[in-house]
Design a protein around this motif. Structure first.
Motif, PDB file in Angstrom:
ATOM      1  N   VAL A 328       0.820  -1.213   0.000  1.00 34.23           N
ATOM      2  CA  VAL A 328       0.000   0.000   0.000  1.00 34.23           C
ATOM      3  C   VAL A 328       0.857   1.267   0.000  1.00 34.23           C
ATOM      4  N   ARG A 329       1.821   1.354   0.918  1.00 30.22           N
ATOM      5  CA  ARG A 329       2.495   2.643   1.150  1.00 30.22           C
ATOM      6  C   ARG A 329       3.886   2.753   0.542  1.00 30.22           C
ATOM      7  N   TYR A 330       4.576   1.615   0.434  1.00 29.57           N
ATOM      8  CA  TYR A 330       5.928   1.652  -0.136  1.00 29.57           C
ATOM      9  C   TYR A 330       6.292   0.275  -0.656  1.00 29.57           C
ATOM     10  N   GLY A 331       7.356   0.200  -1.392  1.00 27.67           N
ATOM     11  CA  GLY A 331       7.822  -1.081  -1.896  1.00 27.67           C
ATOM     12  C   GLY A 331       7.020  -1.575  -3.079  1.00 27.67           C
ATOM     13  N   ARG A 333       4.305  -3.689  -5.386  1.00 26.15           N
ATOM     14  CA  ARG A 333       2.874  -3.989  -5.335  1.00 26.15           C
ATOM     15  C   ARG A 333       2.557  -4.911  -6.496  1.00 26.15           C
ATOM     16  N   PRO A 340      -8.478  -5.480  -1.837  1.00 26.77           N
ATOM     17  CA  PRO A 340      -7.323  -5.297  -0.925  1.00 26.77           C
ATOM     18  C   PRO A 340      -6.712  -6.613  -0.453  1.00 26.77           C
ATOM     19  N   GLU A 345      -2.117 -10.442  -0.281  1.00 27.32           N
ATOM     20  CA  GLU A 345      -1.670 -11.844  -0.380  1.00 27.32           C
ATOM     21  C   GLU A 345      -0.711 -12.046  -1.539  1.00 27.32           C
ATOM     22  N   ARG A 348       2.725  -9.971  -1.035  1.00 24.75           N
ATOM     23  CA  ARG A 348       3.613 -10.627  -0.074  1.00 24.75           C
ATOM     24  C   ARG A 348       4.156 -11.943  -0.629  1.00 24.75           C
TER      25      ARG A 348
ATOM     26  N   ARG B  52      -2.048 -13.427   5.698  1.00 22.76           N
ATOM     27  CA  ARG B  52      -2.280 -12.749   4.420  1.00 22.76           C
ATOM     28  C   ARG B  52      -1.129 -12.991   3.446  1.00 22.76           C
ATOM     29  N   LEU B 107       8.219  14.018   8.657  1.00 22.52           N
ATOM     30  CA  LEU B 107       8.942  13.732   7.423  1.00 22.52           C
ATOM     31  C   LEU B 107       8.309  14.516   6.283  1.00 22.52           C
ATOM     32  N   ASP B 108       9.125  14.822   5.296  1.00 17.50           N
ATOM     33  CA  ASP B 108       8.635  15.577   4.150  1.00 17.50           C
ATOM     34  C   ASP B 108       7.614  14.735   3.380  1.00 17.50           C
ATOM     35  N   GLU B 111       8.459  13.587  -0.187  1.00 25.10           N
ATOM     36  CA  GLU B 111       9.532  12.591  -0.195  1.00 25.10           C
ATOM     37  C   GLU B 111       8.986  11.219   0.212  1.00 25.10           C
ATOM     38  N   ASN B 115       7.606   7.057  -2.455  1.00 26.55           N
ATOM     39  CA  ASN B 115       7.724   5.603  -2.305  1.00 26.55           C
ATOM     40  C   ASN B 115       6.400   4.867  -2.544  1.00 26.55           C
ATOM     41  N   ALA B 116       5.316   5.605  -2.678  1.00 24.41           N
ATOM     42  CA  ALA B 116       4.005   4.940  -2.819  1.00 24.41           C
ATOM     43  C   ALA B 116       3.915   4.247  -4.175  1.00 24.41           C
ATOM     44  N   PRO B 117       3.432   3.002  -4.199  1.00 24.95           N
ATOM     45  CA  PRO B 117       3.263   2.318  -5.482  1.00 24.95           C
ATOM     46  C   PRO B 117       2.280   3.076  -6.389  1.00 24.95           C
ATOM     47  N   GLN B 118       1.249   3.654  -5.787  1.00 25.79           N
ATOM     48  CA  GLN B 118       0.245   4.409  -6.546  1.00 25.79           C
ATOM     49  C   GLN B 118      -0.308   5.480  -5.623  1.00 25.79           C
ATOM     50  N   PHE B 124      -2.673   7.583  -0.791  1.00 25.97           N
ATOM     51  CA  PHE B 124      -2.404   6.262  -1.376  1.00 25.97           C
ATOM     52  C   PHE B 124      -3.651   5.746  -2.095  1.00 25.97           C
ATOM     53  N   ILE B 125      -3.435   5.185  -3.267  1.00 21.73           N
ATOM     54  CA  ILE B 125      -4.553   4.564  -3.987  1.00 21.73           C
ATOM     55  C   ILE B 125      -4.518   3.060  -3.733  1.00 21.73           C
ATOM     56  N   VAL B 126      -5.667   2.505  -3.362  1.00 24.51           N
ATOM     57  CA  VAL B 126      -5.784   1.055  -3.150  1.00 24.51           C
ATOM     58  C   VAL B 126      -6.983   0.551  -3.957  1.00 24.51           C
ATOM     59  N   PRO B 127      -7.061  -0.776  -4.166  1.00 24.65           N
ATOM     60  CA  PRO B 127      -8.236  -1.297  -4.874  1.00 24.65           C
ATOM     61  C   PRO B 127      -9.524  -0.952  -4.125  1.00 24.65           C
ATOM     62  N   LYS B 128     -10.595  -0.918  -4.876  1.00 29.25           N
ATOM     63  CA  LYS B 128     -11.889  -0.532  -4.312  1.00 29.25           C
ATOM     64  C   LYS B 128     -12.255  -1.471  -3.150  1.00 29.25           C
ATOM     65  N   ILE B 129     -12.669  -0.894  -2.018  1.00 25.49           N
ATOM     66  CA  ILE B 129     -13.005  -1.681  -0.836  1.00 25.49           C
ATOM     67  C   ILE B 129     -14.522  -1.851  -0.723  1.00 25.49           C
TER      68      ILE B 129
END
Lengths: 483, 131
Positions: A328-331, A333, A340, A345, A348, B52, B107-108, B111, B115-118, B124-129
């Motif tokens: 989600v936040r770094y690294g 994906r 989600p 799953e 990781r 998970r 933290l900035d 910056e 590092n966010a994938p999206q 942060f963008i994540v798949p629809k929940i």
């Protein structure tokens, strides 16, 4: 004649810098050239910031000229790839952190910088510090500098190989169950695991938070003492760091051991203890006696339960700490996640290697409903018994002297299919982490042509005692220990 | 016919949790000596789901054998009588570590978000929940 700058100790380099026989830029240039020549084979580094290091070295040279340099002014340091250095990658040798760039400095790094040290490059390790051979790195193989077919140990295998292999003067490692001391023993350098709470863990990517410590890896005990003076101390960013004064370790070193009592734990003579290791360690203990130490036998009766206790507690904490790697936040994906849960799953699954997966599963299991009491709670109780063993031993002696590892380094692949055998090799090192005490490994000879480490354990926050033993032993041992 | 399970054994997923010495005596008496994967009690597929972590069938096979062996080994701690022993969670327990309640720079944000994938607009963008 120009000295070989890559073979210097930290104190040797400081003397040359002080006498203007070389500059910090010269040191960086010499190490960068050595890395270009030797590291393709050795594999100690995962990334190098030559330009950044040169800029920092120029600044250090100016500071020294102006008389404002710190205690490590101009000393290049190699950093295990688990500590955050602002603007540099921090992969923990894992695919899941590829592309991550640290947005801040770990406190250990900030302290080194404040003392004028130069950040040279980042060293290889077992993924998330889980392992004892650096074979669990997702990035590359690191070889033992004493023999290319043998592992360097781990998890701080890159740092140990760099220091012992002539491509770093000193390095930072981290030690959760022996990850500084064991690779130091395997490669033939000095490794200090400070007491729990001595060095801030802020900016160290957590493996097992109640066991992790940052510490120096060097060519001499005196160098380890100097780095530890800089690294130690309370930090508001880590509420488990302890506000005990940090002694001037380098000023407490002595050439003899008169007045000291050293304990030899009888439980540390185990089945499977290599005869060459035993011989080298016995000879080292005899040398300590000649230096004036009184040597007595002590008992640590719960030693046989230490590995089981460690692997329950360390994996339990790891399973919680590594929950943060979720895409989600770094690294990294995974692509095209449906929801989600699918994102977590599959991210990781693709991001972690086999040993990390094994430990996450074991740790999740021992914390899961119905098993918590039988495993995790029991392990925490045995941890109390192991702590008491050391309290009782240290009531009789100033430090313990033991082998660091039951065997010297082994060949690549020898233990990769049998994780339990790999874990059993940690028998002499995990106890210090469980008890929160300090430990030092100092080279004390060879077995089968490979280095052997003498481990010196001391009471919590008594690093000066083990550094004193290590230093006096090292001077008496001399340079020719590698045979 | 299932052998009678001695009193004090808690069973879950066909699992025994008891001191190793008693477990070994029981498995000897009942001829279960060689069914170590059943007595060790870890169900890798189930636990991986809790963590998970998606595993392939091949990984589950490998881990099941390795982790059963490791779980058997770590059971040795239950040989000890731990009655009345307090657990240790930290080597040097500290209490009430306070700090001054002052605003300090974080933290900035830019910056960190690099590092966010999206991400979009600093989030942060994540798949629809929620459908």
């Amino acid at each position: 004649m120009t000295p070989d700058l890559t073979s210097l100790t930290v104190h040797g380099a400081l003397a040359l810098l002080e006498s203007k026989a070389c500059t910090a830029v010269d040191l960086v240039d010499a190490l960068v050239a050595a890395i270009a020549a030797r590291d393709p084979e050795l594999g100690a580094y995962v990334s190098l910031d030559a330009d950044g290091a040169r800029r920092e070295a120029e600044a250090a040279d100016k500071a020294r000229a102006a008389g404002t340099g710190g205690r490590l002014c101009g000393i290049p340091v190699a950093v295990k790839d688990v500590l955050n250095v602002r603007g540099q990658p921090c992969t923990c040798a894992s695919r899941i952190l590829q592309g991550y760039v640290a947005p801040y400095d770990a406190t250990a790094i900030a302290r080194l910088r404040a003392a004028g040290a130069v950040m040279l490059g980042r060293t290889n390790m077992d993924e998330f510090a889980m392992g004892g051979s650096t074979e669990n790195s997702a990035l590359k193989r690191t070889r033992n500098p004493r023999h290319p077919d043998y592992v360097p140990g781990g998890s701080s295998g890159g740092s140990a190989a760099a220091v012992a292999g002539g491509v770093a003067l000193c390095a930072l490692g981290t030690d959760t169950g022996g990850s500084i001391r064991q690779p130091a023993a395997f490669c033939g350098c000095v490794g200090l695991k400070p007491s729990y709470g001595r060095v801030s863990r802020y900016g160290l990517t957590a493996f097992a938070s109640s066991l992790d410590q940052v510490g120096p890896m060097t060519r001499t005990v005196r160098d380890a003492a100097l780095l530890q003076e800089v690294l130690g101390g309370v930090d508001p960013m880590d509420s488990t760091s302890v506000a005990a004064p940090v002694p001037a370790y380098t000023e407490r070193l002595t050439t003899d051991l008169r007045g000291m009592t050293l304990g030899v734990p009888r439980e540390y003579v185990v089945d499977g203890l290599d005869a060459g290791v035993e011989r080298a360690v016995r000879a080292a203990i005899e040398r300590c006696r000649e230096l004036g130490a009184r040597v007595i036998e002590v008992s640590l009766p719960h030693t046989r339960y230490a590995i089981a206790t460690y692997y329950v507690i360390a994996t339990a904490e790891a399973s919680a700490n590594l929950a943060r790697f979720d895409g989600v936040r770094y690294g990294q994906r995974c692509a095209d996640a449906a929801d989600p849960l699918d994102l977590y799953e599959r991210t990781r699954a693709a991001g972690f290697g086999p040993e990390v997966k094994r430990r996450i599963i074991l740790g999740t299991y021992v914390l899961s409903s119905g098993y918590y009491d039988a495993y995790y709670l029991s392990a925490q109780k045995v941890r109390t018994l192991i702590r008491r063993d050391f309290e009782q031993a240290f009531a009789q002696c100033d430090a313990l002297v033991t082998p660091c590892t039951p065997t010297p380094a082994y060949r690549f692949g020898e233990k990769t299919d049998d994780p339990l055998q790999m874990y059993l090799g940690d028998i002499f090192t995990v106890t210090a982490n469980l008890a929160g005490i300090c430990g030092l490994s100092v080279p004390c000879g060879v077995a089968g042509g490979l280095p052997v480490g003498l481990q010196i354990l001391g009471p919590a926050f008594k690093e000066e005692q083990i550094l004193r033993v290590g230093h006096a032993y090292e001077l008496a041992r001399g340079e020719g220990w590698l045979g | 016919m299932e052998p009678a399970v001695p009193a004090g054994i808690r069973s879950r997923h066909g699992v025994c949790v008891l001191p190793m010495s008693r477990l070994q005596a029981f498995t000897r008496e009942t001829g279960m000596d060689h069914e170590s994967t059943d007595t060790s009690g870890i169900d890798v597929r189930y636990v991986a789901n809790l963590a998970r972590l998606h595993l392939t069938d091949a990984e589950i096979d490998t881990f099941q054998g390795q982790l059963s062996q490791i779980v058997d080994y770590v059971q040795t701690i239950n040989q000890l009588d731990l009655t009345g022993i307090a657990p240790t969670s930290h080597a040097h327990p500290l209490e009430n570590v306070f700090r001054a309640d002052e605003v300090k720079p974080s933290l900035d944000r830019a910056e960190v978000m690099r590092n966010a994938p999206q991400s979009r607009d600093g989030q942060f963008i994540v798949p629809k929940i929620v459908e």
